[in-house]
Motif scaffolding. Structure first.
Motif, PDB file in Angstrom:
ATOM      1  N   TRP A  27       0.712  -0.901  -0.207  1.00  0.00           N
ATOM      2  CA  TRP A  27       0.088   0.100  -0.014  1.00  0.00           C
ATOM      3  C   TRP A  27       0.892   1.385  -0.096  1.00  0.00           C
ATOM      4  O   TRP A  27       0.556   2.625  -0.418  1.00  0.00           O
ATOM      5  CB  TRP A  27      -0.785   0.033   0.969  1.00  0.00           C
ATOM      6  CG  TRP A  27      -0.387   0.031   2.244  1.00  0.00           C
ATOM      7  CD1 TRP A  27      -0.266  -0.856   3.112  1.00  0.00           C
ATOM      8  CD2 TRP A  27      -0.706   1.008   3.088  1.00  0.00           C
ATOM      9  NE1 TRP A  27      -0.077  -0.331   4.698  1.00  0.00           N
ATOM     10  CE2 TRP A  27       0.123   1.199   4.421  1.00  0.00           C
ATOM     11  CE3 TRP A  27      -0.545   2.270   2.523  1.00  0.00           C
ATOM     12  CZ2 TRP A  27       0.844   1.974   5.516  1.00  0.00           C
ATOM     13  CZ3 TRP A  27       0.197   3.331   4.058  1.00  0.00           C
ATOM     14  CH2 TRP A  27       0.277   2.900   5.365  1.00  0.00           C
ATOM     15  N   GLU A  30       1.926   1.628  -3.847  1.00  0.00           N
ATOM     16  CA  GLU A  30       0.286   2.171  -3.964  1.00  0.00           C
ATOM     17  C   GLU A  30       0.614   3.589  -4.450  1.00  0.00           C
ATOM     18  O   GLU A  30       0.559   4.694  -4.960  1.00  0.00           O
ATOM     19  CB  GLU A  30      -0.877   1.369  -4.021  1.00  0.00           C
ATOM     20  CG  GLU A  30      -1.848   2.029  -4.524  1.00  0.00           C
ATOM     21  CD  GLU A  30      -3.219   1.140  -4.254  1.00  0.00           C
ATOM     22  OE1 GLU A  30      -3.699   1.619  -4.060  1.00  0.00           O
ATOM     23  OE2 GLU A  30      -3.104   0.066  -3.493  1.00  0.00           O
ATOM     24  N   GLN A  31       0.949   4.352  -2.801  1.00  0.00           N
ATOM     25  CA  GLN A  31       0.538   5.841  -2.802  1.00  0.00           C
ATOM     26  C   GLN A  31       1.726   6.667  -3.240  1.00  0.00           C
ATOM     27  O   GLN A  31       1.446   7.478  -3.685  1.00  0.00           O
ATOM     28  CB  GLN A  31       0.770   5.838  -1.002  1.00  0.00           C
ATOM     29  CG  GLN A  31      -0.308   6.365  -0.148  1.00  0.00           C
ATOM     30  CD  GLN A  31      -0.229   6.652   0.918  1.00  0.00           C
ATOM     31  OE1 GLN A  31      -0.015   6.064   2.443  1.00  0.00           O
ATOM     32  NE2 GLN A  31      -0.281   8.404   1.147  1.00  0.00           N
ATOM     33  N   HIS A  85      -1.204   8.254   6.413  1.00  0.00           N
ATOM     34  CA  HIS A  85      -1.297   8.396   5.011  1.00  0.00           C
ATOM     35  C   HIS A  85      -0.795  10.324   4.446  1.00  0.00           C
ATOM     36  O   HIS A  85      -0.067  10.265   3.739  1.00  0.00           O
ATOM     37  CB  HIS A  85      -2.227   8.750   4.824  1.00  0.00           C
ATOM     38  CG  HIS A  85      -2.560   6.829   4.456  1.00  0.00           C
ATOM     39  ND1 HIS A  85      -2.864   5.886   3.554  1.00  0.00           N
ATOM     40  CD2 HIS A  85      -3.865   6.052   5.718  1.00  0.00           C
ATOM     41  CE1 HIS A  85      -3.586   4.775   4.406  1.00  0.00           C
ATOM     42  NE2 HIS A  85      -3.733   4.642   5.024  1.00  0.00           N
TER      43      HIS A  85
END
Length: 137
Positions: A27, A30-31, A85
């Motif tokens: 992930w 992906e970011q 995030h």
């Protein structure tokens, strides 16, 4: 610009450091995928990225993204954002800016002569113009 035979990608060059597990790698990659376009100008075997976090999920967490490209100085970006995030996006965007800055610092050398020559030619045309310095009333 010369084409790179094996362009660097986040998926290929990213390592997860302290505070992250290998399960987090997908992930995070992906970011960071938007970095692929910027990294594509470098060889994959000469490029490394490492992301780490200190005090994960704590109020004072610190995310660090390091980038090594052969022949260039190491670039380190950090973020103290409380949301993980947001911190990852922050270091990603900062790395993109720094890579762009590094590229523009190197590229003007190729165009400087053209810019200097262009300025001199314009100056010569104005100086050689017979109407320069005469006013029309």
């Amino acid at each position: 610009m010369s084409a790179v035979t094996n362009p660097a990608t986040v998926a290929e060059c990213l390592r997860v450091g302290a505070g992250f597990s290998q399960g987090d790698r997908a992930w995070i990659a992906e970011q960071f995928a938007t970095l692929d376009a910027r990294l594509a100008g470098f060889h994959a075997d000469a490029t490394e990225l490492e992301v780490s976090v200190k005090d994960r999920a704590a109020k004072g967490q610190k995310v660090t993204l390091e980038c090594w490209v052969a022949g260039r100085q190491k670039i380190v970006t950090t973020s103290a954002e409380e949301d993980l995030h947001a911190a990852l996006n922050d270091v990603r965007d900062d790395l993109r800016r720094r890579l762009n800055d590094a590229k523009t610092r190197q590229e003007p050398r190729h165009n400087k002569h053209l810019r200097d020559t262009g300025s001199q030619q314009e100056g010569q045309q104005v100086a050689g113009d017979d109407t320069a310095g005469t006013e029309t009333i």
